[in-house]
Write an enzyme that holds these catalytic residues in place. Structure first.
Site, mmCIF file in Angstrom:
data_model
loop_
_atom_site.group_PDB
_atom_site.id
_atom_site.type_symbol
_atom_site.label_atom_id
_atom_site.label_comp_id
_atom_site.label_asym_id
_atom_site.label_seq_id
_atom_site.Cartn_x
_atom_site.Cartn_y
_atom_site.Cartn_z
ATOM 1 N N HIS A 139 5.170 0.419 -8.124
ATOM 2 C CA HIS A 139 4.856 -0.291 -6.630
ATOM 3 C C HIS A 139 5.613 -1.536 -6.970
ATOM 4 O O HIS A 139 6.268 -2.025 -5.772
ATOM 5 C CB HIS A 139 3.525 -0.490 -6.706
ATOM 6 N N GLU A 198 6.871 -2.061 5.388
ATOM 7 C CA GLU A 198 6.229 -1.752 4.337
ATOM 8 C C GLU A 198 5.214 -0.644 4.574
ATOM 9 O O GLU A 198 4.793 -0.372 5.643
ATOM 10 C CB GLU A 198 5.456 -3.063 3.800
ATOM 11 N N SER A 199 4.676 0.127 3.502
ATOM 12 C CA SER A 199 3.842 1.006 3.597
ATOM 13 C C SER A 199 2.299 0.667 3.100
ATOM 14 O O SER A 199 2.048 -0.200 2.104
ATOM 15 C CB SER A 199 4.426 2.209 2.651
ATOM 16 N N HIS A 200 1.446 1.320 3.579
ATOM 17 C CA HIS A 200 0.000 1.149 2.938
ATOM 18 C C HIS A 200 -0.342 2.763 3.122
ATOM 19 O O HIS A 200 -1.535 2.927 3.694
ATOM 20 C CB HIS A 200 -1.043 0.160 3.823
ATOM 21 N N ARG A 220 1.798 -11.665 5.602
ATOM 22 C CA ARG A 220 1.942 -12.563 4.517
ATOM 23 C C ARG A 220 3.506 -12.839 4.045
ATOM 24 O O ARG A 220 3.916 -13.964 3.899
ATOM 25 C CB ARG A 220 1.118 -12.523 3.667
ATOM 26 N N GLN A 259 -10.040 -2.849 -0.514
ATOM 27 C CA GLN A 259 -9.719 -4.099 -0.146
ATOM 28 C C GLN A 259 -10.256 -4.143 1.117
ATOM 29 O O GLN A 259 -9.886 -3.322 2.015
ATOM 30 C CB GLN A 259 -8.667 -4.583 -0.422
ATOM 31 N N GLU A 314 -6.727 -7.989 -6.346
ATOM 32 C CA GLU A 314 -5.824 -7.936 -5.034
ATOM 33 C C GLU A 314 -6.602 -8.175 -3.868
ATOM 34 O O GLU A 314 -6.351 -7.844 -2.786
ATOM 35 C CB GLU A 314 -5.410 -6.432 -4.963
ATOM 36 N N GLY A 353 13.062 -3.953 2.408
ATOM 37 C CA GLY A 353 12.321 -2.721 2.759
ATOM 38 C C GLY A 353 11.293 -2.566 1.613
ATOM 39 O O GLY A 353 10.848 -3.419 1.011
ATOM 40 N N ASN A 354 10.919 -1.388 1.494
ATOM 41 C CA ASN A 354 9.974 -0.838 0.614
ATOM 42 C C ASN A 354 10.276 0.610 0.266
ATOM 43 O O ASN A 354 10.606 1.297 1.087
ATOM 44 C CB ASN A 354 8.605 -1.008 1.426
#
Ligand SMILES: Nc1ncnc2c1ncn2[C@@H]1O[C@H](COP(=O)(O)OP(=O)(O)O)[C@@H](O)[C@H]1O
Lengths: 83, 597, 226, 83
Positions: free
Chosen positions: B55, B102-104, B125, B250, B322, B549-550
């Site tokens: 990651h 971004e990915s989650h 952020r 989180q 985190e 990017g991600n």
């Protein structure tokens, strides 16, 4: 440290869609026999120092002016043993 | 419990550390020993393991992502390229725009609401740490079959989480995608894009320079969020007994993040910040090592000064935590009072946890003892790089041969057949009205939204006096990409490009989120290599560089990978938003043209 | 002379800048007010903007209501100073008891964001004089806790005194009692509503209409003619 | 009819932004001496028929699968006299 719990519930005459949504979902999930559900809030306050009458009176006042909106909500204050 | 200090590590070279449980490979662990010339301390191991994870280090994808730089088209618009928190593009009139996707994905499957919410928080952020004011978000989503019970759990939670966080931050949601396909059943894709605006002179980079400058941690207190691995380290190695259970989930606090935005931007405006970094994945490990390695000096931090939500955290856990809604800033000593005053104004907790030093080491202390002494570059930049093997899947030809062609797809011959075909098309779930979702997102806040749902591209006014604006579209098609990864990613690019161009904006730059299965599967790796090559070539042809990017890998259930799903975002600029072209026919009597082939 | 209209920023206010812009577009002088500052800086009227002050934690508006600036606003509103509460601002007004009733979670339990049609039921308040009685307007609605409620007696009183200022048309978006979208106090200087007029003041933005402008021109005329 | 109460609270290690906001506000309102506040949910279920072991077991299961999100929340089930 002692724990004081304040339970805040919508007044009975106020529509509680959250509680209703739960109640409607329960039979679908296979839980029968629940005639009514109300959903409210529970506050756990950790109190420094002794929980005497004076302290409880102050918490009662905080609940009345702040934690609950007494236009729509009722509340109950009670002491719980700390874990 | 004895503290594993640097001194202790030198004196006890043979102590076994749980490197495998932290996700490191043996050769990676040996490389750490080689770098340090001794065994790492527990805290050092914690830092390396999170920073060298897939990651954070992009170890499987790096060799392919290089093409985005190597093949980058000549563009005067690029102010900051790949490698920073987010790329920055010149949009004229002294304005710059930064955007990133971004990915989650995995967290959103485990806990849909919080996973999606904290995904929005993280990307926002990134934008503020560049010095930009975030002005909009978008959310390309992929779910499993619509009638699957898991989709019923995941979809509403994800949507509520994105809305709950974004709405509370006050960022208009100006678009996204919703696609259903059974391949995403156990791996929904939750990608989030944020875009921010700043003046050229406000661009900030993440670096710590100037010996004596203070390192300030501000925002939420540090808790035990997302540190499953670190608790293994803390308990097994140094304590014995059962590991304390730490949550992997989180929980986001969008209100805190809103305060962080205002407080950070006010500190920027007052010229109080030398460098800044948000705390996302790998928390303080990442922030300290990246700030230090991008600057000119070293850094020294005292973990005792980190404000904690949970007093029982070990130093390893503090380094790996985190916890969301935290930022790290480097501030000159004479400006520190002014910086802290701004934090106080916004009710944001802020603490000096260290300072920039003359040397070139990152040193971290706990109870007065040194527990980390590393070259920060080795943590942040010298992670492993893999040339993973890849090959074209044996089934690729058969899959392509099986694709519907004009000859094999019967055309409707009669009116009734045509009617049935149309009904089937409009009735398919991927064509369905998305307003159940979009109406849960605030698209009006900030008062600059020119285009949002149901438009194919979102558009935001950047300057109220000149009507300068930007348009953004995100697109991706996993089915095309599975059929042909090279062309598939180009089709995604082309679609987003067209959607932006059709509004009247001029496409300028690209950000992408590459969602794939396991890189250890050579066939998945081939998909990744091909899709990346296709995207880089496409960007070169269209003249739109990739600014950042991600990569999200390991999106698979057992041996079953998701469709390779590159999601591409194109950003364009429009000099005058009053001249934008909305989607709908404006009046009766207008002519309709079909362009292209 | 022009009028000074203040817009309060609480921690978590989101539409404060939009409200300042709307005030300016209407020709009044926008003044940013800060929640910790009791001083209203000689403003002639105040807007409490939308957003999620304090994250809407506890109850929407519940924490903001106790801010220093609200002490002064409550006092001056009782003395006749015009106050407009939009969305979260409306919630602050009910929590401070400047307006009766309370705001509850939408009956469908979702955040809702849409273009909402309203009818202006009372054009005699400080904030609605530029509308025609019964005028239908379209402005954005976006909230989680928009269901206005009060006991029957209060509702009857509001209706009898013409203090229901706005009513939802074409469907009730949140279960609000009697389709009430906004109300006023007995004096007509304090108005609260859930939908967002400040998002409907420019032809290009939001709903694409300017039906919200009337709030800000109403107050300007009122103050300048005063 | 008997009332069963299910209290659902965030696990102690999970961030509770709501409770924190309340805790921070209390001293500003003049209520000192509260060291910590956690905010959770309280469900009041009105149960048809007897609240025996079997009924409680079912409610326990409903709490576990539905009323609480056990990834981040703990819950307690208890019987209350009906008013
Ligand atoms: N997850 C989402 N978040 C925000 N907006 C979305 C999302 N999904 C779809 N939309 C928006 O809804 C509108 C319709 O989407 P869609 O039906 O996918 O359009 P199309 O098929 O033309 O791409 C578009 O404006 C799109 O940006």
């Amino acid at each position: 440290m002692a724990r004081v719990v304040v339970d805040v519930m919508l007044k009975p005459e106020i529509l509680d869609p959250q509680g209703q949504a739960v109640q409607r979902a329960l039979p679908r999930l296979g839980f029968e026999g629940i005639a009514d559900v109300r959903q409210g809030k529970r506050f756990e306050l950790e109190v420094e120092g002794p929980v005497d009458e004076a302290a409880l009176a102050r918490i009662h006042q905080a609940a009345e002016t702040f934690l609950a909106n007494t236009v729509i909500e009722d509340f109950v204050v009670r002491v719980e043993e700390s874990q | 419990m004895t503290l594993d200090t640097v001194k202790n590590a030198s004196e006890t070279p043979d102590v076994e550390l749980p490197w495998a449980a932290l996700g490191l490979k043996e050769d990676e662990y040996l490389k750490i020993r080689e770098i340090l010339g001794r065994r790492p301390t527990g805290a050092e191991l914690a830092m390396y393991s999170v920073m060298w994870s897939e990651h954070c280090s992009y170890k499987s994808s790096k060799v392919h992502l290089r093409q985005f730089g190597e093949k980058a088209p000549q563009s005067d618009a690029m102010l900051v390229g790949i490698g920073e928190n987010a790329g920055v593009v010149d949009v004229g009139q002294g304005y710059a725009v930064t955007f990133k996707i971004e990915s989650h994905n995995h967290p959103s499957y485990v806990e849909p609401y919080q996973g999606a919410a904290t995904g929005v928080g993280g990307i926002v952020r990134d934008i503020i740490s560049m010095g930009a004011r975030p002005v909009a978000v978008m959310d390309p989503l992929r779910f499993g079959a619509p009638d699957h019970p898991d989709t019923k759990r995941v979809l509403p939670g994800v949507v509520a989480g994105i809305g709950g966080y974004g709405n509370c931050l006050g960022l208009p949601n100006i678009g996204g995608e919703v696609v259903f396909d059974a391949c995403y059943q156990g791996n929904p894709l939750v990608n989030a894009l944020a875009v921010g605006v700043m003046k050229h002179e406000d661009i900030h980079l993440a670096k710590a320079s100037g010996a004596g400058n203070k390192v300030v941690l501000y925002g939420a207190r540090t808790g035990g969020d997302g540190i499953g691995g670190a608790s293994i380290l803390a308990s097994e190695t140094f304590e014995g007994g059962t590991p304390t259970k730490r949550p992997a989930v989180q929980v986001g606090d969008p209100f805190q993040e809103k305060l962080l935005i205002e407080c950070t931007l006010e500190a920027f405006r007052a010229q109080l910040v030398v460098g800044i970094q948000d705390l996302g994945a790998a928390g303080l490990s990442c922030a300290t090592s990246e700030l230090a390695s991008n600057g000119s000096g070293g850094m020294r931090c005292d973990l005792d000064d980190v404000p904690l939500r949970d007093a029982t955290l070990t130093p390893e856990e503090i380094l790996m935590s985190e916890s969301q809604e935290r930022m790290c800033a480097v501030v000159e000593p004479e400006k520190i009072d002014a910086f802290l005053a701004i934090c106080e104004k916004w009710d944001v907790t802020a603490t000096v946890i260290g300072e920039v030093t003359d040397g070139d080491r990152l040193e971290i202390f706990w109870h007065g003892e040194k527990i980390v002494d590393v070259d920060p570059r080795t943590v942040a930049h010298d992670g492993p790089v893999y040339e993973r093997p890849y090959h074209r899947p044996s089934w690729q030809d058969a899959l392509q041969a099986d694709a519907p062609t004009a000859e094999r797809l019967a055309r409707p011959a009669t009116g009734d057949e045509l009617r049935a075909a149309v009904l089937q098309l409009v009735g398919s779930v991927n064509q369905a009205d998305k307003s159940w979702i979009t109406s849960q997102y605030d698209r009006f806040v900030l008062g600059n939204t020119v285009l949002a749902m149901p438009e194919d591209s979102g558009m935001i006014r950047v300057d109220e006096s000149t009507n300068l604006g930007v348009a953004i579209a995100t697109d991706g098609n996993g089915r095309y990409t599975k059929l042909d990864p090279y062309t598939g990613s180009q089709l995604a690019l082309a679609e987003a490009y067209r959607n932006v161009a059709a509004t009247g904006a001029k496409p300028l730059a690209v950000s992408d989120c590459l969602n794939f299965g396991s890189p250890e599967d050579p066939e998945v790796m081939w998909q990744f290599a091909e899709a990346t090559r296709g995207l880089a070539d496409g960007c070169l042809t269209l003249g739109t560089p990739v600014t950042g990017g991600n990569v999200s890998l390991y999106n698979q259930t057992g041996s079953e990978a998701i469709h390779p799903t590159p999601v591409v975002a194109v950003l364009g600029v429009i000099d005058d938003v009053t001249r934008r072209t909305p989607m709908a026919f404006a009046e009766e009597g207008q002519l309709v043209y079909l362009l292209g082939t | 002379m022009t009028a000074r209209v203040g817009v309060v920023t609480f921690p978590g206010s989101l539409d404060d800048r939009d409200a300042l812009r709307a005030v300016k577009l209407a020709g009044a002088e926008p003044v940013a007010l800060w929640h910790r500052d009791k001083d209203l800086h000689q403003v002639d009227a105040v807007v409490l903007p939308g957003g999620f002050s304090y994250g809407d934690y506890l109850r929407a508006g519940a924490i903001s209501r106790f801010s220093p600036v609200m002490e002064t606003i409550i006092e001056q509103a009782k003395g006749g100073m015009p106050v407009l509460g939009i969305c979260n601002g409306f919630q602050v007004l009910t929590e401070s008891h400047l307006l009766p009733g309370a705001m509850l979670r939408n009956n469908h339990l979702h955040f809702v964001c849409k273009d909402q049609k309203l009818r202006v039921e009372n054009n005699t308040t400080a904030w609605t004089s530029d509308y025609a009685q019964g005028q239908e307007i379209m402005i954005p609605l976006k909230n989680m806790d928009g269901r206005f409620t009060a006991d029957r007696r209060t509702i009857d009183e509001l209706e009898a005194e013409g203090r229901v200022v706005f009513r939802y048309l074409d469907g009730n978006p949140n279960g609000s009692i009697d389709d009430i979208a906004g109300i006023t106090n007995a004096a007509g200087n304090v108005v609260g509503l859930m939908p967002h007029p400040e998002h409907a003041v420019e032809p290009l933005i939001g709903t694409g209409g300017t039906d919200g402008t009337g709030f800000f021109t109403s107050i300007l005329k009122r103050l300048v003619n005063a």
